[in-house]
Design an enzyme around this catalytic site. Structure first.
Site, PDB file in Angstrom:
ATOM      1  N   ARG A 234       0.854  -1.180   0.000  1.00  0.00           N
ATOM      2  CA  ARG A 234       0.000   0.000   0.000  1.00  0.00           C
ATOM      3  C   ARG A 234       0.893   1.235   0.000  1.00  0.00           C
ATOM      4  O   ARG A 234       1.995   1.222   0.550  1.00  0.00           O
ATOM      5  CB  ARG A 234      -0.915   0.031   1.240  1.00  0.00           C
ATOM      6  CG  ARG A 234      -2.106  -0.899   1.157  1.00  0.00           C
ATOM      7  CD  ARG A 234      -3.101  -0.449   0.101  1.00  0.00           C
ATOM      8  NE  ARG A 234      -4.309  -1.258   0.066  1.00  0.00           N
ATOM      9  CZ  ARG A 234      -4.462  -2.324  -0.681  1.00  0.00           C
ATOM     10  NH1 ARG A 234      -3.465  -2.757  -1.428  1.00  0.00           N
ATOM     11  NH2 ARG A 234      -5.615  -2.973  -0.692  1.00  0.00           N
ATOM     12  N   GLU A 263      -3.957   7.769  -5.356  1.00  0.00           N
ATOM     13  CA  GLU A 263      -4.373   6.988  -6.525  1.00  0.00           C
ATOM     14  C   GLU A 263      -5.757   7.451  -6.982  1.00  0.00           C
ATOM     15  O   GLU A 263      -6.619   7.727  -6.143  1.00  0.00           O
ATOM     16  CB  GLU A 263      -4.416   5.495  -6.171  1.00  0.00           C
ATOM     17  CG  GLU A 263      -3.071   4.939  -5.760  1.00  0.00           C
ATOM     18  CD  GLU A 263      -3.124   3.456  -5.393  1.00  0.00           C
ATOM     19  OE1 GLU A 263      -4.217   2.850  -5.483  1.00  0.00           O
ATOM     20  OE2 GLU A 263      -2.081   2.901  -5.026  1.00  0.00           O
ATOM     21  N   HIS A 281      -1.352   0.140  -9.745  1.00  0.00           N
ATOM     22  CA  HIS A 281      -2.057  -0.662  -8.734  1.00  0.00           C
ATOM     23  C   HIS A 281      -2.855  -1.780  -9.419  1.00  0.00           C
ATOM     24  O   HIS A 281      -4.070  -1.880  -9.284  1.00  0.00           O
ATOM     25  CB  HIS A 281      -2.989   0.209  -7.889  1.00  0.00           C
ATOM     26  CG  HIS A 281      -3.367  -0.452  -6.598  1.00  0.00           C
ATOM     27  ND1 HIS A 281      -3.795   0.248  -5.498  1.00  0.00           N
ATOM     28  CD2 HIS A 281      -3.377  -1.760  -6.220  1.00  0.00           C
ATOM     29  CE1 HIS A 281      -4.063  -0.591  -4.499  1.00  0.00           C
ATOM     30  NE2 HIS A 281      -3.815  -1.813  -4.929  1.00  0.00           N
TER      31      HIS A 281
END
Length: 315
Positions: A234, A263, A281
């Site tokens: 993360r 993000e 991601h």
């Protein structure tokens, strides 16, 4: 009569069809503003299950609008935007899907590591631009085999990464809150010491407050100017400004990153760096794994409504 289920984040089309056949769905994911508030007022008192993923914030404010909730079925591994303690106090169970995305995420960690150390994006540009023909062979890169890989977080995904690292000739060490008995890897109780030992530092911890800023400027400095940093965990796990500065100043050699603080609009300074490989991601982003994640979410719902044990409980 079909049970009522709120959908805060949709599943794959085939699994959504399964949900529609089995439940009365309230599509929170399709509404905003006043319509969202109205849906929660209508569906909150009658819906005992919620379909969500790691992008959905489940806090005290939302829980107050879901008085009948007993299950949050999360279709991702991460749940760091969810107040698990509050859910537990309310008797709400949380499930996730970390078991079925392990291999693809571990593959991506290895891919990012090799691409960063062997400067794959730079090599691709070197061929496409014609520089190979005009300037000759590109500069030499750094070998991976024979080096040391430090893994921060030796859970299911971390162990899968460790096995892949061994397969390409790396010696593995790890950091965790406790030493694990199921391996012979070198154990470090301090991430700074792990980074000082390692040539490559890979983060595979969960997100959330307990790991926030775990990879600090001190950790990156310990990794050193020939070290590579890989993050498939993360964005919160690393001090991102410190990482960017370390890359800019050459205090670490390279990085491969799949996750970011902001993000889907990460810090634009990343894009200006030649020594970082960026991925959106998407480590679990294969057809096969996303189907398995969606199906596991459906299966957890089915187990809940049938009164059977949940397949992948978190709390």
């Amino acid at each position: 009569m079909k049970p009522d289920v709120i959908v805060a984040y949709p599943l794959r089309p085939r699994q959504m069809a399964m949900l529609e056949a089995a439940y009365t769905l309230h599509r929170l994911d399709l509404v905003k503003g006043e319509e969202r508030d109205a849906l929660l007022r209508e569906a909150g008192p009658i819906s005992s299950a919620l379909v969500c993923n790691g992008h959905v914030t489940i806090d005290e404010a939302l829980l107050a609008k879901l008085p009948a909730l007993k299950l949050a079925a999360c279709s991702s591994a991460g749940y760091d935007q969810m107040d698990v303690e509050a859910m537990t106090r309310r008797g709400i169970k949380l499930t996730n899907t970390s078991e079925v995305l392990c291999d693809d995420v571990a593959d991506m960690a290895l891919l990012l590591m090799l691409a960063a150390r062997r400067r794959l994006p730079e090599g691709d540009r070197y061929v496409r631009s014609g520089d190979w023909g005009q300037k000759g062979m590109m500069p030499l890169t750094t070998s991976t085999s024979g080096k040391r890989a430090g893994i921060a977080g030796l859970g299911r995904i971390g162990m899968a990464i460790a096995r892949r690292c061994e397969a390409v000739g790396l010696t593995v060490g790890y950091y965790g809150r406790t030493k694990k008995a199921d391996n012979d890897f070198a154990y470090f109780a301090d991430p700074v010491k792990l980074a000082g030992w390692a040539d490559i530092l890979i983060v595979a911890t969960p997100g959330g407050p307990s790991t926030e800023g775990l990879i600090s400027a001190d950790v990156l400095n310990a990794l050193g100017p020939s070290g590579s940093f890989i993050n498939i965990a993360r964005g919160t796990v690393v001090d991102e400004p410190a990482l960017i500065a370390a890359l800019q100043e050459g205090r670490i050699a390279s990085a491969g990153i799949d996750v970011y603080l902001n993000e889907p609009n990460p810090d634009p300074r990343f894009a200006a760096l030649d020594n970082v490989v960026l991925y959106p991601h998407h480590a679990s982003g294969t057809e096969e794994t996303r189907d398995r994640m969606a199906q596991l979410t459906v299966d957890n719902l089915a187990a809940f409504f049938a009164g059977r044990p949940l397949l992948t409980p978190v709390n």
